[in-house]
Design a protein around this motif. Sequence first.
Motif, short mmCIF file in Angstrom:
data_model
loop_
_atom_site.label_atom_id
_atom_site.label_comp_id
_atom_site.label_asym_id
_atom_site.label_seq_id
_atom_site.Cartn_x
_atom_site.Cartn_y
_atom_site.Cartn_z
N MET A 10 0.05 -1.36 -0.21
CA MET A 10 0.17 -0.09 0.05
C MET A 10 1.27 1.50 0.04
N GLN A 11 0.31 2.23 -0.27
CA GLN A 11 1.20 3.43 -0.94
C GLN A 11 1.30 4.44 0.28
N ASN A 12 0.31 4.29 0.32
CA ASN A 12 -0.42 4.89 1.95
C ASN A 12 0.85 4.47 2.99
N GLU A 13 0.01 3.68 3.26
CA GLU A 13 1.37 3.22 4.55
C GLU A 13 2.91 2.79 4.68
N ASP A 14 2.77 2.75 3.37
CA ASP A 14 4.13 2.20 3.39
C ASP A 14 4.31 1.05 3.47
N GLU A 15 3.60 -0.23 3.44
CA GLU A 15 4.30 -1.41 3.76
C GLU A 15 2.61 -2.07 2.96
N TYR A 16 3.22 -3.65 3.57
CA TYR A 16 2.59 -4.49 2.68
C TYR A 16 0.91 -4.56 3.97
N GLU A 17 -0.17 -4.72 3.84
CA GLU A 17 -1.20 -4.69 4.75
C GLU A 17 -1.84 -5.85 3.55
N PRO A 18 -2.75 -6.88 4.24
CA PRO A 18 -3.56 -7.79 4.12
C PRO A 18 -4.70 -7.43 3.30
N VAL A 19 -5.12 -7.62 2.18
CA VAL A 19 -6.33 -7.41 1.39
C VAL A 19 -6.98 -8.84 1.80
N ARG A 20 -8.21 -8.41 1.31
CA ARG A 20 -9.41 -9.30 0.39
C ARG A 20 -9.06 -9.29 -0.89
N LEU A 21 -8.92 -10.91 -1.51
CA LEU A 21 -8.63 -11.15 -3.10
C LEU A 21 -10.41 -12.31 -3.51
N LEU A 22 -10.75 -11.71 -4.97
CA LEU A 22 -11.41 -12.52 -4.86
C LEU A 22 -11.33 -13.38 -6.52
#
Lengths: 225, 422
Positions: free
Chosen positions: B94-106
């Motif tokens: 994530m650009q805003n957080e500058d780190e990998y964040e969990p996301v839900r993927l379909l």
Amino acid sequence: MKILIVEDEQDMLQNMKDFLLKENFVVETAESIAEARNKIGVYTYDCILLDINLKDGSGFQLLEELKRKNIEDGVIIVSARNSLDDRLEGLNLGADDYLAKPFHMAELNARVKAVLRRRQFNGNNKIKIGNLSIDLDEHEASIDDNPLNLNRKEYEILLFFTSNQNRLVNKSALAEHVWGDHIDQADSFEFIYSQIKNLRKKLKTAGADIEIKAVYGIGYKLITQ
Amino acid sequence: MKLLNYTTSYFSAILLVLLGIWAVIFYLEMLDEIYDSLDDGLDNQKMLVIKRAKQDAELLQRSQFKDGNYTIRPIDKNSAISFKDFYRDTLMYMQNEDEYEPVRLLETVFKKDDEFYKLKIITSMVEEDDLIEDLLFSLILLYVGLILSIVLLNNLILKKIWNPFYTLLQQLKDFRLGKDQKIETVPSNIDEFNLLNTRVEQMLGKSISSYNSQKQFIENAAHELQTPLAISINKLELLVEKEELNEEQIELIASVLNNLEGLTRMNKSLLLLSKIENQQFPEEEIVDFNAVITDLKSDFEDLAGHKEMKINLKSTTSLKYKMNKGLARILLSNLLKNAIIHGQRNSEIEIEISAKNFIIRNTANNGALDPEKVFSRFQKDSSSKTSTGIGLAIAQTIAKKYEFQLTYYYEQKHTFQLRFPR
């Protein structure tokens, strides 16, 4: 010498009467205040032995009446209520002495004699038995006018014996009279024996014609030779 | 631990466990609900994207997420047919957080013009570590809040409710049989407390009355015995003077007299003991213990001298106390008498007076005595026939009356210590 005993306990009354009769006193008795009041109204007594708890009232009542009427008989209160209050009240009302029951006859005798002496030998306060004389004011005993040099306790022992001459003096009566209640738990016979031994020795060296004789197991007797 | 604190501590322990379990269940339920709603959203978006892709072929070229939230890539027919929709969690930069964040993927497949395409849609998801942290923080706040409320409730409400109980307890704590005080209870709406109050009142009433009647009985009995004892002794004194008695008979009478006199002494002691217990010595004055003991010392000099004992009085200060003078004399004389009677011949009795203490010591040949029993009535040294065994009991009764501490201990010598309260 005339003595009135006011006491409602028959046996007690008889004991005192028997004992005092042997001392050659004239003894009369009363068992209630009313009876005592009648007798006091008619005769004069040298000493009245007055019980406090009587059937028809308190002995203090009678004592107050006596003082109010200016009757000068000597009074010894004889009471089973051995409390300081009673003692003080009795003495304040003008009693000469206060004797708590139970008491030994020798003690009663000594108290009666002391009251009689105080009332009769004003000024000349001396006792003479044989060649022994005791000056009560000076607290001094002498044989044929030679002072005996007794210590305080020896003097008191001798005085107690002279009040009870020729009578059997119980050793615990003597102990209580001279040493108070303190001695009562000690093995008193041996102790009193050693005290009396010294007194005897002094009497003997001074050539007294009186003797303190031991009566086995009971006490002593002062006899005149 | 006090009753109120005790309940509070129990509550805190139980609440800790309950809140813990509740938090886990709450967390799982909430997470489940979040997934459910995220998946629904993804499903909806899938349908919208497929619909648009069918009209706009340009969309089919989106192989990167870039600024959008989906990718479309062609796949061969075989793998497409066996493909089933599935949701999974993954990480994405994530650009805003500058780190990998969990996301839900379909991931799903669709068909357009006989070509098969694979569609991936993502949506941002809750951060579980943040969620747990927030939840924990709220829980701690809730827990502290609950405990504070309980303490507050305990102190305000329970204290009020338990008031009759505490009032009773306070009075029982200070209650001493023989001090003639009454317990005053607080009436309450609570049956249990009322029962407790009435029972305690009844039981104390019974104890007090039986204690009083026992005291009265001893005093009356001792009092009634005095006259017959006096009469008997006096009659024997008269009898023994009779001329006709022989020595053997006199000895018999002497023995009876000795026993009767022992009985009289014991009776006097019992009478004194019950008089002290019945509070019959109300007069009090300032008593100078130095003066009393000096006086007693001279009274006992003959007796001590007879046993070749020396009484050694060491006094560093004046010791004065407000009490009945007669009782002070009896107290000290009983201790002194005890030391003389039981001390060894040719020894020394030490008396020490300091600001708060009166100590008396005597030597012994029999070792330490039982400090528990030494002050009880009729406890006596078998070697002394004439002792009544009440002297020390009387001393202890007097000491207790004025709240002195009378204790016995053995340090090469028998030691009796009288400690004054101030």
